[in-house]
Design an enzyme around this catalytic site. Structure first.
Site, PDB file in Angstrom:
ATOM      1  N   LYS A 114       0.871  -1.186   0.000  1.00 10.42           N
ATOM      2  CA  LYS A 114       0.000   0.000   0.000  1.00 10.42           C
ATOM      3  C   LYS A 114       0.898   1.221   0.000  1.00 10.42           C
ATOM      4  O   LYS A 114       2.029   1.158   0.483  1.00 10.42           O
ATOM      5  CB  LYS A 114      -0.876   0.009   1.267  1.00 10.42           C
ATOM      6  N   ASP A 154      -7.179   4.280  -4.493  1.00 11.00           N
ATOM      7  CA  ASP A 154      -7.785   4.142  -3.161  1.00 11.00           C
ATOM      8  C   ASP A 154      -8.396   5.518  -2.876  1.00 11.00           C
ATOM      9  O   ASP A 154      -8.671   6.274  -3.824  1.00 11.00           O
ATOM     10  CB  ASP A 154      -6.722   3.748  -2.113  1.00 11.00           C
TER      11      ASP A 154
HETATM   12  P1  NDP Z   1     -13.072   7.578  -2.625  1.00 11.36           P
HETATM   13  O1  NDP Z   1     -12.009   8.589  -2.481  1.00 11.36           O
HETATM   14  O2  NDP Z   1     -13.692   7.356  -3.958  1.00 11.36           O
HETATM   15  O3  NDP Z   1     -14.270   7.895  -1.588  1.00 11.36           O
HETATM   16  C1  NDP Z   1     -14.029   7.991  -0.231  1.00 11.36           C
HETATM   17  C2  NDP Z   1     -15.313   8.374   0.466  1.00 11.36           C
HETATM   18  O4  NDP Z   1     -15.123   8.275   1.874  1.00 11.36           O
HETATM   19  C3  NDP Z   1     -15.741   9.801   0.206  1.00 11.36           C
HETATM   20  O5  NDP Z   1     -17.128   9.886   0.280  1.00 11.36           O
HETATM   21  C4  NDP Z   1     -15.080  10.551   1.362  1.00 11.36           C
HETATM   22  O6  NDP Z   1     -15.731  11.755   1.708  1.00 11.36           O
HETATM   23  C5  NDP Z   1     -15.230   9.564   2.476  1.00 11.36           C
HETATM   24  N1  NDP Z   1     -14.124   9.743   3.435  1.00 11.36           N
HETATM   25  C6  NDP Z   1     -12.810   9.531   3.200  1.00 11.36           C
HETATM   26  N2  NDP Z   1     -12.085   9.823   4.287  1.00 11.36           N
HETATM   27  C7  NDP Z   1     -12.966  10.228   5.205  1.00 11.36           C
HETATM   28  C8  NDP Z   1     -12.842  10.656   6.539  1.00 11.36           C
HETATM   29  N3  NDP Z   1     -11.628  10.729   7.141  1.00 11.36           N
HETATM   30  N4  NDP Z   1     -13.963  10.978   7.203  1.00 11.36           N
HETATM   31  C9  NDP Z   1     -15.184  10.892   6.612  1.00 11.36           C
HETATM   32  N5  NDP Z   1     -15.370  10.500   5.344  1.00 11.36           N
HETATM   33  C10 NDP Z   1     -14.279  10.172   4.654  1.00 11.36           C
HETATM   34  O7  NDP Z   1     -12.447   6.209  -2.046  1.00 11.36           O
HETATM   35  P2  NDP Z   1     -12.921   4.706  -2.289  1.00 11.36           P
HETATM   36  O8  NDP Z   1     -14.392   4.653  -2.440  1.00 11.36           O
HETATM   37  O9  NDP Z   1     -12.053   4.134  -3.331  1.00 11.36           O
HETATM   38  O10 NDP Z   1     -12.490   4.022  -0.908  1.00 11.36           O
HETATM   39  C11 NDP Z   1     -13.356   3.945   0.216  1.00 11.36           C
HETATM   40  C12 NDP Z   1     -12.868   2.866   1.159  1.00 11.36           C
HETATM   41  O11 NDP Z   1     -12.864   1.598   0.477  1.00 11.36           O
HETATM   42  C13 NDP Z   1     -11.455   3.034   1.702  1.00 11.36           C
HETATM   43  O12 NDP Z   1     -11.384   2.499   3.012  1.00 11.36           O
HETATM   44  C14 NDP Z   1     -10.629   2.156   0.770  1.00 11.36           C
HETATM   45  O13 NDP Z   1      -9.406   1.747   1.368  1.00 11.36           O
HETATM   46  C15 NDP Z   1     -11.588   0.994   0.588  1.00 11.36           C
HETATM   47  N6  NDP Z   1     -11.346   0.160  -0.590  1.00 11.36           N
HETATM   48  C16 NDP Z   1     -11.352   0.702  -1.842  1.00 11.36           C
HETATM   49  C17 NDP Z   1     -11.148  -0.106  -2.939  1.00 11.36           C
HETATM   50  C18 NDP Z   1     -11.278   0.416  -4.327  1.00 11.36           C
HETATM   51  O14 NDP Z   1     -11.277  -0.402  -5.262  1.00 11.36           O
HETATM   52  N7  NDP Z   1     -11.409   1.715  -4.540  1.00 11.36           N
HETATM   53  C19 NDP Z   1     -10.836  -1.542  -2.790  1.00 11.36           C
HETATM   54  C20 NDP Z   1     -10.965  -2.038  -1.432  1.00 11.36           C
HETATM   55  C21 NDP Z   1     -11.167  -1.186  -0.387  1.00 11.36           C
HETATM   56  P3  NDP Z   1     -14.996  13.156   1.385  1.00 11.36           P
HETATM   57  O15 NDP Z   1     -15.116  13.319  -0.084  1.00 11.36           O
HETATM   58  O16 NDP Z   1     -15.752  14.158   2.176  1.00 11.36           O
HETATM   59  O17 NDP Z   1     -13.571  12.996   1.854  1.00 11.36           O
END
Ligand code: NDP
Length: 434
Positions: A114, A154
């Site tokens: 990562k 991510d």
């Molecule tokens: P994105 O950047 O597309 O979306 C992240 C979302 O989570 C946004 O809505 C964001 O809101 C919110 N968010 C992020 N950080 C915070 C925080 N500290 N507090 C509150 N809200 C938060 O990311 P992904 O959808 O790709 O990833 C989401 C999760 O899924 C992560 O944990 C990632 O590790 C996991 N994941 C992702 C994969 C993938 O294929 N993308 C695969 C496996 C796991 P805001 O815009 O306000 O920050």
């Protein structure tokens, strides 16, 4: 804990795995030899570096970036890059550690890694994001390769960022090999990769409910986050006849009492993906309620899918969900539930899936992207979806095999941890001590 006293997220992830493994190790002492556990909690390599870049006004910024190459026991290091101001070494070490077990569960030959940076893409122009990505690759490129380390997206790293990084990688290495997954379709990406994590999470839920003789149709679903994982989890849940009640972002929760229909979901996707806006911008829309600074977990529902970030669901949230009769909690995000919250679910008999099992569809499809690139072929949408479906079923079956309790119910935490561990540990034992 003595060696890394300030790495709370990493220690939390290790504790959860150790707790599952303890009884298993007592029954299988071969896995306590050759410092297997001591080696597994120490990344093979960590790279930390400076990223200096200039904004649109010509002002210089300096960010910190890392790549944690955790384990190559079963294949090249593989795991996403995260850009978020909260990123630090503890968070990346926890993610790389989890990734190692998750990738083993996919049955594909991928090790765990990562990376990321404390750079905040919010409010930056395309040009600034591009210059940052290019500056980061000036260092990272020398540590990557299709058989060495293959990053992906991510939080904060989507198709735009992967494109800028993959482009710079090609330029610097004079080689078009697959060193990023999650690429655009025009330059080697796989169909279904954007959908894979969210769809896979819902496929896993289907398997859990089927095993427990329950169904998804008509279920009310809470989703946190509104990024890549949240959006596609919502689409698939809704395809299966469930009603999605919420999305969230760091500003609060958008609640649709009657559920998000297709039009409403498309509006959320356009807001987030095209305009990079905030959910609060929909606060005045009569179809929704915007709950500022609140998470979705107090709303009564049957299924909860935390899809935002780590530790976004604590003990109180878990108690509220259980009190409101939640049937199933499956993690789209990595480690969104605190250790205390997980205990609440396990004690209440909630069907609870840890991220390393339920969100593994994303990296599994990245593995399929690597295969397609190696073959110089592109598989059809339906073919990739079918493979994803099969992989999620296999992960579920593996969790059941290692996590079934005497009464026939399944502890998915133990199941996922033991199944992932056995595969990595067997590979480490076979390859000797190094
Ligand atoms: P994105 O950047 O597309 O979306 C992240 C979302 O989570 C946004 O809505 C964001 O809101 C919110 N968010 C992020 N950080 C915070 C925080 N500290 N507090 C509150 N809200 C938060 O990311 P992904 O959808 O790709 O990833 C989401 C999760 O899924 C992560 O944990 C990632 O590790 C996991 N994941 C992702 C994969 C993938 O294929 N993308 C695969 C496996 C796991 P805001 O815009 O306000 O920050």
């Amino acid at each position: 804990a003595k060696r890394d006293p300030n790495q709370s997220e990493f220690l939390q992830a290790v504790k959860e795995v150790a707790h599952s493994l303890w009884p298993f190790l007592q029954q299988n002492p071969k896995y306590t030899q050759y410092g297997l556990l001591e080696r597994l909690v120490e990344p093979e390599r960590v790279i930390q570096f400076r990223v200096a870049w200039a904004d649109d006004k010509g002002q210089t910024h300096v960010n910190r970036a890392w790549r944690v190459q955790h384990s190559s026991a079963i294949g090249p290091f593989k795991g996403g890059m995260r850009f978020h101001p909260s990123v630090n070494l503890s968070i990346l070490k926890f993610l790389a550690f989890e990734q190692t077990f998750k990738n083993a569960l996919t049955t594909l030959p991928m090790g765990g890694g990562k990376g990321g940076s404390d750079f905040d893409p919010k409010g930056k122009s395309d040009g600034e994001v591009m210059r940052f990505c290019q500056a980061l690759m000036l260092e990272l490129y020398r540590h990557l390769g299709p058989d060495t380390d293959v990053p992906a997206g991510d939080i904060g790293v989507g198709a735009r960022e992967v494109g800028f990084m993959a482009g710079m990688m090609k330029k610097l290495s004079n080689d078009a090999a697959c060193v990023f997954t999650g690429k655009g379709l025009a330059y080697g990406g796989s169909l279904m990769r954007p959908e894979a994590t969210g769809f896979g999470t819902v496929y896993f839920v289907e398997q859990m409910l089927h095993h427990a003789k329950r169904q998804t149709h008509g279920a009310k679903v809470l989703i946190s986050g509104s990024g890549n994982v949240a959006q596609y989890a919502a689409i698939k849940a809704s395809d299966l006849g469930a009603k999605v009640l919420t999305f969230s972002d760091s500003g609060g929760t958008l609640y649709a009492r009657d559920g998000f229909d297709e039009t409403a979901m498309q509006e959320v996707m356009a807001l987030k993906n095209e305009r990079r806006g905030r959910l609060s911008e929909l606060a005045d829309d009569a179809r929704f309620e915007f709950l500022a600074d609140r998470r979705p977990w107090h709303i009564p529902a049957d299924i909860a899918l935390p899809c935002a970030t780590q530790n976004e669901l604590d003990e109180t949230d878990a108690r509220t969900l259980v009190h409101n009769g939640v049937l199933c909690v499956a993690e789209g995000a990595n480690m969104p539930s605190t250790l205390e919250a997980v205990d609440v679910f396990l004690q209440a008999g909630t069907l609870y899936a840890p991220g390393k099992a339920s969100n593994a569809g994303g990296v599994a499809t990245s593995g399929l992207e690597m295969s397609q690139n190696a073959l110089r072929l592109s598989w059809r949408h339906a073919d990739v979806d079918e493979r994803l479906h099969v992989i999620m079923k296999e992960i579920h079956a593996n969790c059941v095999q290692h996590g079934v309790r005497a009464d026939g119910s399944v502890n998915y935490v133990d199941g996922a941890n033991i199944a992932g561990f056995v595969k990595v540990a067997d590979a480490m034992l076979a390859q000797g001590l190094y």
